[in-house]
Enzyme design. Structure first.
Site, short mmCIF file in Angstrom:
data_model
loop_
_atom_site.label_atom_id
_atom_site.label_comp_id
_atom_site.label_asym_id
_atom_site.label_seq_id
_atom_site.Cartn_x
_atom_site.Cartn_y
_atom_site.Cartn_z
N GLN A 150 -1.06 2.47 -5.68
CA GLN A 150 -2.44 2.79 -5.27
C GLN A 150 -3.47 2.36 -6.33
O GLN A 150 -4.52 1.84 -5.99
CB GLN A 150 -2.56 4.29 -5.02
CG GLN A 150 -3.15 4.59 -3.67
CD GLN A 150 -2.93 6.03 -3.23
OE1 GLN A 150 -2.48 6.88 -3.99
NE2 GLN A 150 -3.25 6.30 -1.99
N ASP A 200 -4.41 -1.40 -6.20
CA ASP A 200 -4.79 -1.89 -4.87
C ASP A 200 -6.20 -2.50 -4.90
O ASP A 200 -7.19 -1.81 -4.72
CB ASP A 200 -4.71 -0.70 -3.89
CG ASP A 200 -4.99 -1.08 -2.45
OD1 ASP A 200 -5.46 -2.21 -2.20
OD2 ASP A 200 -4.73 -0.24 -1.57
N ARG A 248 0.84 -1.20 0.00
CA ARG A 248 0.00 0.00 0.00
C ARG A 248 0.87 1.24 0.00
O ARG A 248 0.96 1.97 0.98
CB ARG A 248 -0.96 -0.07 1.17
CG ARG A 248 -2.01 -1.13 0.85
CD ARG A 248 -3.04 -1.29 1.87
NE ARG A 248 -4.33 -1.48 1.23
CZ ARG A 248 -5.44 -1.75 1.89
NH1 ARG A 248 -5.43 -1.83 3.20
NH2 ARG A 248 -6.56 -1.92 1.25
N SER A 293 -8.43 -2.19 -1.71
CA SER A 293 -9.13 -0.92 -1.57
C SER A 293 -10.28 -0.81 -2.57
O SER A 293 -11.39 -0.41 -2.19
CB SER A 293 -8.18 0.26 -1.78
OG SER A 293 -7.30 0.35 -0.68
N TYR A 345 -2.03 -0.54 9.64
CA TYR A 345 -3.06 -1.52 9.99
C TYR A 345 -3.29 -1.56 11.49
O TYR A 345 -2.51 -1.05 12.28
CB TYR A 345 -2.65 -2.92 9.52
CG TYR A 345 -2.76 -3.08 8.03
CD1 TYR A 345 -4.01 -3.26 7.44
CD2 TYR A 345 -1.65 -3.05 7.22
CE1 TYR A 345 -4.14 -3.40 6.08
CE2 TYR A 345 -1.75 -3.19 5.85
CZ TYR A 345 -3.00 -3.37 5.28
OH TYR A 345 -3.12 -3.51 3.93
P1 NAD Z 1 -8.63 -3.69 7.21
O1 NAD Z 1 -9.54 -4.18 6.14
O2 NAD Z 1 -7.44 -4.47 7.55
O3 NAD Z 1 -9.48 -3.47 8.57
C1 NAD Z 1 -10.66 -2.70 8.57
C2 NAD Z 1 -10.66 -1.77 9.76
O4 NAD Z 1 -10.94 -2.49 10.96
C3 NAD Z 1 -9.32 -1.04 10.01
O5 NAD Z 1 -9.55 0.34 9.99
C4 NAD Z 1 -8.90 -1.54 11.37
O6 NAD Z 1 -8.21 -0.56 12.12
C5 NAD Z 1 -10.24 -1.86 12.00
N1 NAD Z 1 -10.20 -2.71 13.21
C6 NAD Z 1 -9.40 -3.77 13.49
N2 NAD Z 1 -9.67 -4.26 14.71
C7 NAD Z 1 -10.67 -3.51 15.24
C8 NAD Z 1 -11.39 -3.51 16.47
N3 NAD Z 1 -11.12 -4.41 17.41
N4 NAD Z 1 -12.35 -2.58 16.66
C9 NAD Z 1 -12.61 -1.67 15.70
N5 NAD Z 1 -11.98 -1.61 14.53
C10 NAD Z 1 -11.01 -2.52 14.29
O7 NAD Z 1 -8.17 -2.19 6.90
P2 NAD Z 1 -8.15 -1.41 5.52
O8 NAD Z 1 -9.50 -0.95 5.18
O9 NAD Z 1 -7.44 -2.23 4.53
O10 NAD Z 1 -7.29 -0.13 5.89
C11 NAD Z 1 -6.19 -0.19 6.77
C12 NAD Z 1 -5.37 1.08 6.68
O11 NAD Z 1 -4.67 1.15 5.44
C13 NAD Z 1 -6.15 2.35 6.75
O12 NAD Z 1 -5.39 3.26 7.49
C14 NAD Z 1 -6.25 2.81 5.34
O13 NAD Z 1 -6.49 4.19 5.23
C15 NAD Z 1 -4.89 2.42 4.87
N6 NAD Z 1 -4.80 2.31 3.41
C16 NAD Z 1 -3.74 2.89 2.78
C17 NAD Z 1 -3.63 2.79 1.40
C18 NAD Z 1 -2.48 3.41 0.68
O14 NAD Z 1 -1.70 4.13 1.26
N7 NAD Z 1 -2.31 3.15 -0.60
C19 NAD Z 1 -4.57 2.11 0.68
C20 NAD Z 1 -5.64 1.52 1.35
C21 NAD Z 1 -5.73 1.63 2.73
#
Ligand code: NAD
Length: 377
Positions: A125, A128, A120, A131, A228
């Site tokens: 991006q 991805d 990521r 996402s 994460y």
């Molecule tokens: P994910 O699918 O792994 O998890 C979904 C969400 O569940 C996350 O926000 C996580 O913090 C949350 N979670 C885990 N345990 C929990 C709990 N016990 N209670 C409540 N919430 C809980 O996450 P994701 O959607 O893939 O995103 C993870 C991170 O990556 C985010 O910060 C997102 O913005 C970032 N991201 C960055 C890029 C990039 O830079 N290219 C792209 C996509 C996502």
């Protein structure tokens, strides 16, 4: 060189790994493109659409002549046999816990790339798939909840009286959760959300939802370098559960999206919490494929748990296949482009490239990815 786009063999898969736009793009890159007949049907892309974009429509047997196979899911044992050794296969490979399948793929001499392992980073991006697909899943979760809900979502002030806004609580504010918040807000719901990553707080607020969490020292340190969530301590989980229990009792709809990389999904909603909700409440468990965030949620089913309709649909992006395929196909072709040599125009996999390092599972008869390398020994 030839790209073959498969028709998915898993009946639960409605997406396709190419679109009209990406076929045109691959033609421009110099590839001949063969699309298996009917591959796009469930995504509303007809064979004629693919032909008009410059592809040839063929049978599964034509995969034998391909240099690249584009798929949504990991190829089956039968499919593996239909490719020639050295073929590059790009798909959502789902390698964790599937080491045997991986070993068989390696043995067949295929070079496979797992799109879901794409790092990521800014450069990747547009590739991805986690996402692009999670975003649609977050949207669809709200649509599915609204469809089961027998009340209106927005507040309606009418001559016949006032309908209150639905209260929607989103648990896990990553990509899917943030889109669920935005979608529920557009429908006029009163939205709250929680997450264990402190960075989520501002993102939730920026979408006009209220953030609910125990914000102690552990919370402030809960994000990994990769952005994460960490698995939280028993103590934190207990404090958070108490806060959530009070809050959930006042909600109409709960949407859970919480995941922790490499771990089962955290259990966030207990039967007691469901029982505390009003009659007619709805819960959507987007984590159901990874063990579920909600007690009693059932993969692929809508079940009644303690008086709450709990939605556990599988492959939620596939429920809006036409949109999901467009984005998925674009992610794939953007990655494929990086595998084409600038001067030669031919496929050339550079094992030193960080995208290749992160995604390449098998090559030259072996499992090469560090996380899975033990599987073929
Ligand atoms: P994910 O699918 O792994 O998890 C979904 C969400 O569940 C996350 O926000 C996580 O913090 C949350 N979670 C885990 N345990 C929990 C709990 N016990 N209670 C409540 N919430 C809980 O996450 P994701 O959607 O893939 O995103 C993870 C991170 O990556 C985010 O910060 C997102 O913005 C970032 N991201 C960055 C890029 C990039 O830079 N290219 C792209 C996509 C996502």
């Amino acid at each position: 060189e030839v790209v073959f786009v498969s028709r998915e063999t898993d009946p639960a898969e409605s997406r396709v790994a190419a679109s009209v736009e990406t076929v045109k793009k691959m033609r421009a890159l110099g590839f001949d493109v063969i699309v298996e007949a009917g591959a796009g049907a469930a995504s509303r892309i007809s064979d004629a659409d693919f032909t008009a974009a410059g592809a040839t429509v063929g049978t599964a047997a034509e995969a034998k002549g391909a240099d690249v196979v584009l798929k949504v899911r990991r190829p089956s044992t039968a499919e593996i046999k239909s490719y020639k050794p050295g073929t590059a296969v790009i798909a959502i490979m789902d390698p964790y816990g599937n080491e045997k399948a991986l070993a068989a793929i390696a043995k067949a001499g295929l070079t496979t790339f797992a799109m879901e392992l794409m790092p990521r980073i800014t450069r990747a991006q547009s590739m991805d798939v986690l996402s692009s697909q999670a975003n649609l899943a977050g949207y669809q979760a709200v649509i599915d909840a609204a469809a089961e809900f027998d009340r209106a979502m927005p507040m309606m002030m009418t001559a016949a009286g006032t309908v209150p806004a639905a209260k929607v609580f989103v648990m896990g504010a990553g990509v899917a959760g943030l889109q669920a918040i935005a979608t529920a807000r557009r429908l006029g719901a009163a939205v709250t959300a929680t997450d264990v990553r402190p960075a989520a707080k501002e993102q939730v607020a920026s979408l006009g939802a209220k953030f609910i969490a125990v914000e102690d020292e552990e919370f402030k340190a809960a994000e990994t370098a990769g952005g994460y969530a960490k698995e939280m301590s028993k103590e934190y989980q207990a404090k958070q559960a108490a806060l959530v229990a009070d809050h959930i009792a006042k909600q109409d709809i709960v949407i859970t999206t919480a995941l922790i990389p490499g771990r089962p999904a955290p259990k966030l909603v207990s039967r007691d919490m469901l029982r505390s909700m009003k009659s007619g409440s709805i819960a959507v468990d987007l984590a159901v494929e990874r063990g579920g965030n909600i007690e009693g949620s059932a993969p692929g089913k809508v079940v009644d748990v303690e008086g709450v309709r709990v939605i556990g649909y599988l492959n939620v992006p596939g429920r809006i296949a036409a949109s999901a395929s467009l984005l998925y196909a674009k992610n794939l072709v953007t990655f494929l482009e990086t595998l084409v040599g600038k001067d030669t125009g031919a496929l050339s996999v550079n094992p030193e490239d960080e995208l290749v390092k992160a995604t390449m599972l098998t090559r030259g008869g072996a499992v090469v990815h560090p996380n899975f390398a033990a599987a073929d020994s």
